[in-house]
Design a protein around this motif. Structure first.
Motif, short mmCIF file in Angstrom:
data_model
loop_
_atom_site.label_atom_id
_atom_site.label_comp_id
_atom_site.label_asym_id
_atom_site.label_seq_id
_atom_site.Cartn_x
_atom_site.Cartn_y
_atom_site.Cartn_z
N GLY A 14 37.97 106.46 145.94
CA GLY A 14 38.51 105.52 144.96
C GLY A 14 39.93 105.85 144.56
N THR A 15 40.24 107.14 144.50
CA THR A 15 41.61 107.56 144.17
C THR A 15 42.59 107.06 145.22
OG1 THR A 15 40.98 109.50 142.86
CG2 THR A 15 43.11 109.58 143.97
N PHE A 16 42.29 107.31 146.49
CA PHE A 16 43.25 106.92 147.53
C PHE A 16 43.27 105.41 147.74
CE2 PHE A 16 43.59 111.40 148.73
CZ PHE A 16 44.95 111.46 149.02
N LEU A 17 42.15 104.73 147.59
CA LEU A 17 42.18 103.28 147.74
C LEU A 17 43.04 102.65 146.64
CD1 LEU A 17 41.30 100.78 149.25
CD2 LEU A 17 39.27 100.69 147.78
N SER A 18 42.87 103.10 145.41
CA SER A 18 43.71 102.55 144.33
C SER A 18 45.18 102.89 144.56
CB SER A 18 43.23 103.08 142.97
OG SER A 18 43.29 104.49 142.89
N TYR A 19 45.45 104.08 145.08
CA TYR A 19 46.82 104.49 145.38
C TYR A 19 47.46 103.57 146.43
CZ TYR A 19 50.46 107.31 147.70
OH TYR A 19 51.62 107.74 148.30
N TYR A 20 46.74 103.35 147.54
CA TYR A 20 47.32 102.56 148.61
C TYR A 20 47.44 101.08 148.23
CZ TYR A 20 47.31 106.43 151.89
OH TYR A 20 47.57 107.62 152.51
N LEU A 21 46.49 100.56 147.48
CA LEU A 21 46.61 99.17 147.05
C LEU A 21 47.79 98.98 146.10
CD1 LEU A 21 42.85 98.23 146.58
CD2 LEU A 21 44.43 97.31 148.29
N GLN A 22 48.02 99.97 145.24
CA GLN A 22 49.20 99.89 144.38
C GLN A 22 50.49 100.00 145.19
OE1 GLN A 22 48.79 102.79 141.26
NE2 GLN A 22 47.23 101.60 140.16
N GLN A 23 50.46 100.82 146.24
CA GLN A 23 51.63 100.92 147.12
C GLN A 23 51.93 99.57 147.76
OE1 GLN A 23 52.84 104.01 146.02
NE2 GLN A 23 53.46 104.33 148.12
N LEU A 24 50.87 98.78 147.98
CA LEU A 24 51.03 97.45 148.57
C LEU A 24 51.23 96.38 147.51
CD1 LEU A 24 48.32 97.79 151.37
CD2 LEU A 24 50.81 97.73 151.69
N GLU A 25 51.54 96.83 146.29
CA GLU A 25 51.90 95.96 145.17
C GLU A 25 50.74 95.06 144.72
OE1 GLU A 25 55.50 93.95 146.29
OE2 GLU A 25 56.71 95.76 146.07
N LYS A 26 49.52 95.61 144.79
CA LYS A 26 48.36 94.91 144.29
C LYS A 26 47.90 95.55 142.98
CE LYS A 26 48.25 92.03 147.64
NZ LYS A 26 48.54 90.59 147.41
N THR A 27 47.29 94.72 142.12
CA THR A 27 46.79 95.24 140.85
C THR A 27 45.34 95.68 141.02
OG1 THR A 27 46.15 93.01 140.14
CG2 THR A 27 48.33 93.81 139.48
N VAL A 28 45.00 96.80 140.38
CA VAL A 28 43.64 97.33 140.47
C VAL A 28 43.15 97.73 139.09
CG1 VAL A 28 44.05 98.20 142.82
CG2 VAL A 28 44.36 99.73 140.86
N LEU A 29 41.84 97.64 138.93
CA LEU A 29 41.17 98.25 137.79
C LEU A 29 40.07 99.13 138.34
CD1 LEU A 29 40.66 98.52 134.71
CD2 LEU A 29 38.99 96.65 134.95
N VAL A 30 40.08 100.39 137.93
CA VAL A 30 39.06 101.35 138.38
C VAL A 30 38.08 101.59 137.23
CG1 VAL A 30 38.64 103.69 139.22
CG2 VAL A 30 40.70 102.45 139.94
N ILE A 31 36.80 101.45 137.54
CA ILE A 31 35.75 101.77 136.58
C ILE A 31 35.05 103.03 137.07
CG2 ILE A 31 33.56 101.05 135.56
CD1 ILE A 31 34.52 98.20 135.65
#
Length: 352
Positions: A14-31
């Motif tokens: 979850g850490t790396f997926l949220s990191y890479y999605l943010q790198q691709l300028e996408k918004t994420v919410l982690v629960i």
């Protein structure tokens, strides 16, 4: 509030997926709900190019290892902390047969298995009568500092909710999902052992195993290597602290620490280690391993709003960065996921 992706779980995946999605300028919410027995809490962070007594090269080693080094280095640079170190494995042979097998492997020209030139170099620290070899390159990912640092980053930007995810509140829509006051285009499960009970993915061929480890204080042991002799002894970030473990239990009643492991590990240490040590903590937990020993990565075949990044097993620290990147690129840029990892290989199972 609307997000591009809702991610369940903030372990390594979850850490790396949220990191890479943010790198691709996408918004994420982690629960994420903090659990003391999560796989990320019991891991030593070892990224090792070979595995098992036969020193078999791990799957996709030529891609996975350099990618992991670059990935941890990059996220560490963003957080301004070191989160990976090269620490090659000193393999102490427990018997002459293992020594002979190691030497035979060297003769094949294996790029990861090497003779160690100074056989007596570790005599001040360990008992070992059959010599040692070296496995390189090997790394330790400092998960114990990475995960809380990334958690703080997510929290500071309003991208984290520390709570238990309640599946009964999840609703599916034609163009995404809704959960409480949140909407998102997709929900991605990075929930580790939680995947065993996830109705969307519970039919996947998980093969959970249990791991246990002790955290030690050994102030006089040099932290420059990973040491191996039936168990792995791994330096941690905190000076003088080491992780020790090598427990892969397939038949277990629960995820709790056992006295059997504690006593057996203590006995091994007393026989192997010449230095005084202190046991600081006993950890245990379940790993989301799979029958195929391949991860689950991709989108549910019947529910395009639902994805998964799970099933890393004992290789989570090495596999998670690579497949988090693959999943992020698939989600955003429609790049293909490696066939051996793509969850669509289980389309028939998941369509029942």
């Amino acid at each position: 509030m609307h997000y591009d992706y809702l991610i369940i779980g903030q372990g390594i995946a979850g850490t790396f997926l949220s990191y890479y999605l943010q790198q691709l300028e996408k918004t994420v919410l982690v629960i994420d709900e903090v659990k003391k027995d999560s796989p990320s809490r019991i891991t030593a962070g070892i990224i090792n190019p070979v595995t098992g007594r036969r020193l078999v090269t791990v799957w996709m080693a030529d891609q996975i290892l350099p990618f992991a080094w670059d990935a941890y280095s990059a996220i560490g640079a963003q957080l301004d902390i070191p989160v990976i170190s090269q620490r090659n494995v000193i393999d102490f042979f427990p018997n002459p047969f293992m020594r002979e097998g190691f030497l035979e492997k060297i003769k094949t020209g294996d790029q990861h298995v090497h003779a160690y030139p100074e056989q007596n170099h570790f005599n001040h620290f360990f008992n070992y009568e059959f010599g040692c070899g070296e496995i390189r390159p090997a790394y330790t990912a400092h998960v114990e500092v990475l995960l809380p640092a990334w958690r703080n980053r997510l929290n500071n930007i309003g991208a984290l909710r520390e709570e238990r995810f309640d599946r009964t509140l999840l609703q599916y829509q034609n163009n995404g999902i809704s959960y409480k006051d949140v909407t998102a285009s997709k929900i991605i499960y990075c929930d580790g052992p939680g995947g065993f009970e996830n109705p969307q993915f519970s039919k996947l061929p998980y093969a959970p195993n249990k791991g246990e480890a002790l955290v030690l204080e050994i102030p006089d042991l040099p932290p420059h290597h990973i040491y191996k002799k039936s168990m792995m002894l791994v330096p941690m970030v905190e000076p003088g602290q080491f992780w020790v473990g090598s427990s892969y239990v397939w038949d277990f009643d629960n995820a709790d620490p056992t006295q059997e492991f504690y006593d057996r590990t203590n006995a091994v240490l007393k026989e192997w280690l010449k230095l005084p040590y202190k046991i600081l903590e006993h950890r245990s937990g379940l790993r989301p391993a799979t029958l195929e020993r391949r991860p689950f990565c991709g989108i549910h075949p019947l529910h395009p709003q639902v994805g998964i990044l799970n099933g890393m097993g004992t290789k989570g620290c090495s596999l998670a960065p690579f497949f988090a990147s693959e999943l992020a690129e698939f989600l955003v840029n429609e790049k293909p996921i490696a066939a051996d990892a793509d969850v669509k290989r289980f389309t028939k199972v998941l369509s029942r």
